[in-house]
Write a protein that holds these residues in place. Sequence first.
Motif, short mmCIF file in Angstrom:
data_model
loop_
_atom_site.label_atom_id
_atom_site.label_comp_id
_atom_site.label_asym_id
_atom_site.label_seq_id
_atom_site.Cartn_x
_atom_site.Cartn_y
_atom_site.Cartn_z
N PRO A 93 76.85 83.65 -40.15
CA PRO A 93 77.12 82.24 -39.89
C PRO A 93 75.72 81.61 -39.36
CG PRO A 93 77.89 83.60 -37.80
CD PRO A 93 77.38 84.18 -39.05
N VAL A 94 75.44 80.33 -40.09
CA VAL A 94 74.18 79.76 -39.68
C VAL A 94 74.27 78.22 -39.19
CG1 VAL A 94 71.78 79.00 -40.84
CG2 VAL A 94 73.27 81.27 -41.60
N PHE A 95 74.89 77.66 -40.20
CA PHE A 95 74.86 76.04 -39.87
C PHE A 95 76.32 75.61 -39.61
CE2 PHE A 95 71.24 76.09 -43.08
CZ PHE A 95 70.20 75.47 -41.95
N SER A 96 77.23 76.59 -39.61
CA SER A 96 78.77 76.41 -39.42
C SER A 96 79.26 77.33 -38.20
CB SER A 96 79.60 76.46 -40.79
OG SER A 96 79.08 75.53 -41.84
N GLN A 97 80.12 76.80 -37.42
CA GLN A 97 80.55 77.42 -36.38
C GLN A 97 81.62 78.73 -37.14
OE1 GLN A 97 82.76 74.05 -34.70
NE2 GLN A 97 82.07 74.99 -32.61
N ASP A 98 81.57 79.77 -36.65
CA ASP A 98 82.17 80.89 -37.30
C ASP A 98 83.13 81.45 -36.19
OD1 ASP A 98 83.25 83.07 -38.49
OD2 ASP A 98 81.12 83.94 -38.56
N ALA A 99 84.42 81.09 -36.23
CA ALA A 99 85.30 81.79 -35.12
C ALA A 99 85.35 83.15 -35.20
CB ALA A 99 86.78 81.10 -35.40
N GLU A 100 85.21 83.64 -36.34
CA GLU A 100 85.17 85.25 -36.20
C GLU A 100 84.24 85.88 -35.43
OE1 GLU A 100 84.39 87.00 -40.27
OE2 GLU A 100 83.42 88.65 -38.98
N LYS A 101 83.00 85.36 -35.05
CA LYS A 101 82.14 85.75 -34.28
C LYS A 101 81.74 84.92 -33.27
CE LYS A 101 79.71 87.62 -38.23
NZ LYS A 101 80.61 87.04 -39.48
N GLY A 102 82.48 83.91 -32.94
CA GLY A 102 82.48 83.03 -31.87
C GLY A 102 81.20 82.09 -31.99
N TYR A 103 80.12 82.28 -32.96
CA TYR A 103 79.18 81.51 -33.45
C TYR A 103 79.43 80.29 -33.40
CZ TYR A 103 74.88 79.91 -35.68
OH TYR A 103 73.82 79.37 -36.21
N GLY A 104 78.61 79.46 -32.43
CA GLY A 104 78.77 77.98 -32.40
C GLY A 104 79.99 77.66 -31.61
N TYR A 105 80.37 78.64 -31.00
CA TYR A 105 81.71 78.29 -29.93
C TYR A 105 81.41 79.01 -28.82
CZ TYR A 105 85.09 77.55 -34.07
OH TYR A 105 85.79 76.76 -35.05
N SER A 116 69.26 65.78 -33.24
CA SER A 116 69.20 64.51 -32.68
C SER A 116 70.51 63.67 -32.78
CB SER A 116 67.92 64.02 -33.36
OG SER A 116 68.34 63.57 -34.74
N PHE A 117 71.40 64.11 -33.56
CA PHE A 117 72.78 63.36 -33.63
C PHE A 117 73.78 64.24 -32.64
CE2 PHE A 117 70.92 62.53 -37.74
CZ PHE A 117 70.83 61.42 -37.86
N GLY A 118 73.12 65.00 -32.11
CA GLY A 118 74.15 65.87 -31.06
C GLY A 118 74.59 67.05 -31.68
N PHE A 119 75.69 67.80 -31.50
CA PHE A 119 76.20 68.79 -31.69
C PHE A 119 76.76 68.74 -33.24
CE2 PHE A 119 79.68 72.11 -32.16
CZ PHE A 119 78.96 73.24 -31.84
N ILE A 120 76.29 69.44 -34.39
CA ILE A 120 76.54 69.21 -35.65
C ILE A 120 76.99 70.65 -36.07
CG2 ILE A 120 76.03 68.50 -38.06
CD1 ILE A 120 76.00 65.95 -36.25
N PRO A 121 78.44 70.92 -36.34
CA PRO A 121 78.74 72.15 -36.48
C PRO A 121 79.09 72.58 -37.89
CG PRO A 121 80.56 70.80 -35.94
CD PRO A 121 79.56 70.00 -35.76
N TRP A 122 78.38 71.89 -38.75
CA TRP A 122 78.51 71.98 -40.13
C TRP A 122 77.28 71.69 -40.71
CZ3 TRP A 122 78.01 69.06 -44.37
CH2 TRP A 122 78.31 69.43 -45.59
N ASP A 123 76.82 72.25 -42.04
CA ASP A 123 75.75 71.81 -42.90
C ASP A 123 76.24 72.54 -44.30
OD1 ASP A 123 73.61 70.45 -43.95
OD2 ASP A 123 73.01 70.17 -42.02
N ASP A 124 75.27 72.00 -45.37
CA ASP A 124 75.53 72.38 -46.84
C ASP A 124 74.14 73.17 -46.93
OD1 ASP A 124 76.00 72.51 -49.09
OD2 ASP A 124 75.60 70.42 -49.72
#
Lengths: 669, 195
Positions: A93-105, A116-124
């Motif tokens: 997991p890099v730019f997206s939350q990953d519930a499997e590993k708790g990454y970003g959670y 600078s826009f705050g918490f952004i849990p997704w990218d391309d």
Amino acid sequence: MKFILTSNLYTMRSQTRIFVLALAIMIGGLIYFNGCQTGAKQAAGGALSADAASAVYVAPGEYDEFYGFMSGGFSGQVSVYGIPSGRLLKVIPVFSQDAEKGYGYNEETKPLLNTSFGFIPWDDAHHPELSQTKGETDGRWLFINGNNTPRIARIDLTTFETAEIIEIPNSGGNHSSPFTTENTEYVVAGTRFGVPYPQKDVEIASYAENFKGMLTYVKVGAEGEMDIAFQVLLPAFDYDLAHSGKGNSHGWTFFTSYNTEQKHNLLEVNASQNDKDFIAAVNWKKAEEYIAQGKFKEMPANYCVNRYSESTHMATSETKKTVKVLIPEECPGLVYFLPTPKSPHGVDVDPTGEYIIGNGKLSADLTVHSFTNMIKAIDNKDFETTIAGVPVLKYESVIGGTVVKPGLGPLHTEFDNNGNAYTTFFISSEVVKWKLGTWEVLDRIPTYYSVGHLMIPGGDSRKPDGKYLIALNKITKDRYLPTGPEMNHSAQLYDISGDKMKLLLDFPTIGEPHYAQGIAASKIVSKSKKIYPIEENKHPYRALGEKETKVVREGNVVHVYMTTIRSHFAPDNIEGIKVGDKVYFHVTNLEQDFDVPHGFAVQGAQNAELLIMPGQTETMYWEPQREGVFPFYCTDFCSALHQEMQGYVRVSGKSSNLPLKWSLGEPES
Amino acid sequence: MNKLAKPVMVLASILLVSLFFLPMWNITLLAPQYPDGVEMHIYINKIGGSSPGTLQNVNILNHYIGMKKIEPDSIPELKYMPSIIVFFIVFGLLTAVLNKKWLFATWFIAFTLVLCIGLYDFYLWEYDYGHSLDANAPMKFDDESFQPPLIGRKVILNFVAISMPHIGGYLVALSLSLSAVAFWLSTKNTKIIAS
Ligand SMILES: [Cu+2]
């Protein structure tokens, strides 16, 4: 799209070719649509030689020869495959939350996704890029760009975890990124979308006047830490892809551009009018000189640098407020434009560093610039014109060669170690092998279907491993068992060790792999971490043994210092928590054995589980909503008594006076 | 008396210094889930392993069947064994200096005795670990002994346990052999060699 393509082709006096192509498409279509009855599927794979299966067979317990890192595109992740087997080894997991590993959670990794826009849990995520030393992949880090909210991430290849994410200011879509320089001095970030600079509320129609295109150089430190070194302010073209020079051309980076028309609407037509767009050649060594001379403008900016510390097992986010900007008008010799036919997409530099391939996606021919010619043209001032302080070199002076009519819709080129180049053609759905220097086409092979990027391990470095080639396709259609309207994108593995390319394997990938990188497994295997030494754990809420476990109340904030070891939590009974408390479960995994993570989940948690590696501490935030007694348990089958790895937390009413109490039961005797 | 007896005895004594940094004994546990094996290294003064976490990992495995936790702090041998080894090093060097036949013999016999007692003591510990099991253990197996072999291999549940000397153990054997050679040399007449 169709209209442009047709009109473009007509100008090329190749009606005969079109006729043949149309015929081929019709025949192909007929065979394709009759596929069910006639067994045309077999025809498509007919090129398979009998030994293809054994060429990709990696026996149980054996290892693949290469790691393949594929971007996840809109999944925001990186997936790691074994090559040649095509086996999925891990999703990072890099730019997206990953519930499997708790990454970003979990509390530790949330700051990595701060912007600078705050918490952004997704990218391309588009282009993975391995770090290099002397132009060779070195297996230290993997960089990848986030396109949507411009960012670059660095993955540590000892842990295969995201170690850092830096936001790119003054950018509108970080596409031509993060291509590295020869010794990973820098990774680059060119904006794909022109945006007002500085960003402000203006009429969109004022594009030509207010919009700019910023190229960013991100310095990579000895430990991999990233920081913005400088930005180069250019006209608002769409900077599409990039590659840095190597060998003789080390010190330069080449960025393709389209929309040199600087249009802001109906780009599919409006941005396809110019006969030639540009490759921007940036002399970053010159840029360093200008920076040293102070010829930059310190401009206000707003961006985040987020770093994960392996010692505290925690990420921190820092906001930075200025950036150094170089303006070509004031910095002669910093940037040159190389005219390149028809909206070039990929720009690829051959292993010697001499040839710069501009893959003009709407062009019939493939344009190859020569670095030597470019330097001569610069020395001779062979300029066509100057745009915003950037000299436009004469096309005739920089061109090194042309591959004549190799296919339709060239996108990307990679190289082998024998002086051959391999270019993908999206429209004609094929990979074409051609010779550097003689420009003759040597071989072609179909892809299934409409290939975008391709990857040869080390194929964009000075030392390619020219054994395998992977085509990363955009369209899947009938390649696999149907799974409803959405299909995973397909990839094909080819053997390129001989004169003729051979199809070996076809496998589905995750999200949309744009680019990929490959590296000999031996460069990574020995450095791969197995555990985190517990004595090095400096997490502020660690508990380095069951004796250090405790529950601490600070007003309505409750910190639970918890440990896991096969097969129990300590403590496993907690009382005295109240509705409305803000509870932090800080769970330290005391294990020091390879591949023994423990999980943690508690009923009603509004995030995801924790998955804690041996020696690590992770934190789950939990707001108890109701009175009652709620179970928590280990989510990762850790041992024979995993199912017994559970506990309870009692939640009392808001006004309860029940004191905090916690325990790990002694076995009853 | 042979001139070589002295240096051979010095070598025999010095070899024992290695015991302060090389493990004497090795217990390897093999199971499919442990492709690299779990290797427990027994030193004269500590218990280590192939990784820093080995002892903890062995204890975690053992707790399922109720074996006692191996806690180096509660094993007195690890406290006094270093003194015994120091004693034999000094004694050996003295023997070399004083160069008396009976001293060579005494060193050899005393060290042999200590080693035999040591091995018996090791057996007793293994017996204790293998037999005094916690009645509340999660897994109970009637009539099963989990005692690892003194030397050799044995199947214990899903594990194969292999107990063998480690490099320090072999160096001890070499030291003992050298002391025997030194004694033998000390009984030889120099003249025989010289003539
Ligand atoms: Cu568990």
